[in-house]
Scaffold this active site. Structure first.
Site, mmCIF file in Angstrom:
data_model
loop_
_atom_site.group_PDB
_atom_site.id
_atom_site.type_symbol
_atom_site.label_atom_id
_atom_site.label_comp_id
_atom_site.label_asym_id
_atom_site.label_seq_id
_atom_site.Cartn_x
_atom_site.Cartn_y
_atom_site.Cartn_z
ATOM 1 N N GLU A 108 -12.838 2.922 -1.598
ATOM 2 C CA GLU A 108 -12.413 4.107 -2.351
ATOM 3 C C GLU A 108 -12.025 3.813 -3.791
ATOM 4 O O GLU A 108 -11.970 4.723 -4.604
ATOM 5 C CB GLU A 108 -11.260 4.800 -1.631
ATOM 6 C CG GLU A 108 -11.671 5.355 -0.280
ATOM 7 C CD GLU A 108 -10.542 6.023 0.470
ATOM 8 O OE1 GLU A 108 -9.366 5.845 0.078
ATOM 9 O OE2 GLU A 108 -10.834 6.723 1.451
ATOM 10 N N VAL A 109 -11.709 2.562 -4.100
ATOM 11 C CA VAL A 109 -11.331 2.175 -5.460
ATOM 12 C C VAL A 109 -12.340 1.142 -5.948
ATOM 13 O O VAL A 109 -12.560 0.131 -5.273
ATOM 14 C CB VAL A 109 -9.895 1.596 -5.514
ATOM 15 C CG1 VAL A 109 -9.534 1.148 -6.925
ATOM 16 C CG2 VAL A 109 -8.884 2.610 -5.002
ATOM 17 N N ASP A 155 0.856 -1.187 0.000
ATOM 18 C CA ASP A 155 0.000 0.000 0.000
ATOM 19 C C ASP A 155 0.894 1.241 0.000
ATOM 20 O O ASP A 155 1.938 1.252 0.652
ATOM 21 C CB ASP A 155 -0.893 -0.012 1.242
ATOM 22 C CG ASP A 155 -2.006 1.007 1.158
ATOM 23 O OD1 ASP A 155 -1.715 2.215 1.267
ATOM 24 O OD2 ASP A 155 -3.167 0.608 0.989
ATOM 25 N N ILE A 156 0.482 2.279 -0.725
ATOM 26 C CA ILE A 156 1.308 3.491 -0.796
ATOM 27 C C ILE A 156 1.211 4.336 0.477
ATOM 28 O O ILE A 156 2.032 5.232 0.682
ATOM 29 C CB ILE A 156 0.969 4.359 -2.030
ATOM 30 C CG1 ILE A 156 -0.480 4.839 -1.991
ATOM 31 C CG2 ILE A 156 1.283 3.615 -3.317
ATOM 32 C CD1 ILE A 156 -0.810 5.891 -3.032
ATOM 33 N N HIS A 160 -7.028 -5.732 2.098
ATOM 34 C CA HIS A 160 -5.841 -5.243 2.784
ATOM 35 C C HIS A 160 -5.369 -6.334 3.731
ATOM 36 O O HIS A 160 -6.181 -6.891 4.474
ATOM 37 C CB HIS A 160 -6.181 -4.004 3.625
ATOM 38 C CG HIS A 160 -6.690 -2.841 2.848
ATOM 39 N ND1 HIS A 160 -5.907 -1.747 2.542
ATOM 40 C CD2 HIS A 160 -7.914 -2.582 2.326
ATOM 41 C CE1 HIS A 160 -6.633 -0.867 1.879
ATOM 42 N NE2 HIS A 160 -7.853 -1.356 1.721
ATOM 43 N N HIS A 162 -10.523 -5.368 -3.636
ATOM 44 C CA HIS A 162 -9.190 -5.526 -3.061
ATOM 45 C C HIS A 162 -9.321 -5.833 -1.582
ATOM 46 O O HIS A 162 -10.300 -5.445 -0.946
ATOM 47 C CB HIS A 162 -8.324 -4.279 -3.267
ATOM 48 C CG HIS A 162 -8.898 -3.011 -2.736
ATOM 49 N ND1 HIS A 162 -9.979 -2.364 -3.333
ATOM 50 C CD2 HIS A 162 -8.557 -2.264 -1.667
ATOM 51 C CE1 HIS A 162 -10.251 -1.264 -2.652
ATOM 52 N NE2 HIS A 162 -9.422 -1.187 -1.627
ATOM 53 N N ASN A 202 -13.051 -3.305 2.255
ATOM 54 C CA ASN A 202 -14.011 -2.213 2.373
ATOM 55 C C ASN A 202 -14.934 -2.283 1.164
ATOM 56 O O ASN A 202 -14.457 -2.244 0.031
ATOM 57 C CB ASN A 202 -13.293 -0.863 2.397
ATOM 58 C CG ASN A 202 -12.364 -0.726 3.584
ATOM 59 O OD1 ASN A 202 -12.726 -1.080 4.690
ATOM 60 N ND2 ASN A 202 -11.175 -0.222 3.349
#
Length: 125
Positions: free
Chosen positions: A105-106, A39-40, A112, A110, A97
């Protein structure tokens, strides 16, 4: 900004662009079903995102439309990444999420993987 998990897949979302090689990522794992990368903006010493290679907006979309082999491959990829990062014995968290209330948010499914320290309660009170 949270997204609506029931919308059509956006082929220009950031994860789709990473999958096409248009945006760089610090890849830690890849197979025919999934891609995993750091993750960035990490929230734990280990914070890796795992995404399926197919075009799925959310967990619901993935569960409804993905093939059995895609689902099994994605779940196995998550486990492989956890093992490769030595997270199994001390423990780790997997978080997806989904939709606006879930904070997605995307618009690409995905999960985490968080680990490397005690993570505290699951939800803030």
């Amino acid at each position: 900004m949270p997204i609506n998990a029931a919308v059509a897949y956006d082929e220009n979302n950031v994860f789709a662009r990473i999958l096409r090689g248009e945006i760089p990522a610090k890849t830690v794992y890849e197979d025919s079903f999934a891609l995993a990368f750091h993750d960035i903006a990490p929230r734990a010493p280990v914070h890796v995102l795992v995404i399926p290679k197919g075009q799925y907006v959310s967990w619901d979309d993935f569960a409804a439309r993905a093939s059995d082999s895609e689902i099994a491959g994605f779940v196995r990829a998550v486990g492989t990444v956890a093992r490769e990062h030595k997270l199994v014995e001390p423990g780790y968290r997997v978080l997806a999420n989904i939709g606006g209330h879930g904070g997605q948010e995307v618009p690409h499914l995905h999960v985490h993987l968080f680990g490397g320290r005690p993570l505290g309660p699951m939800l803030a009170e």
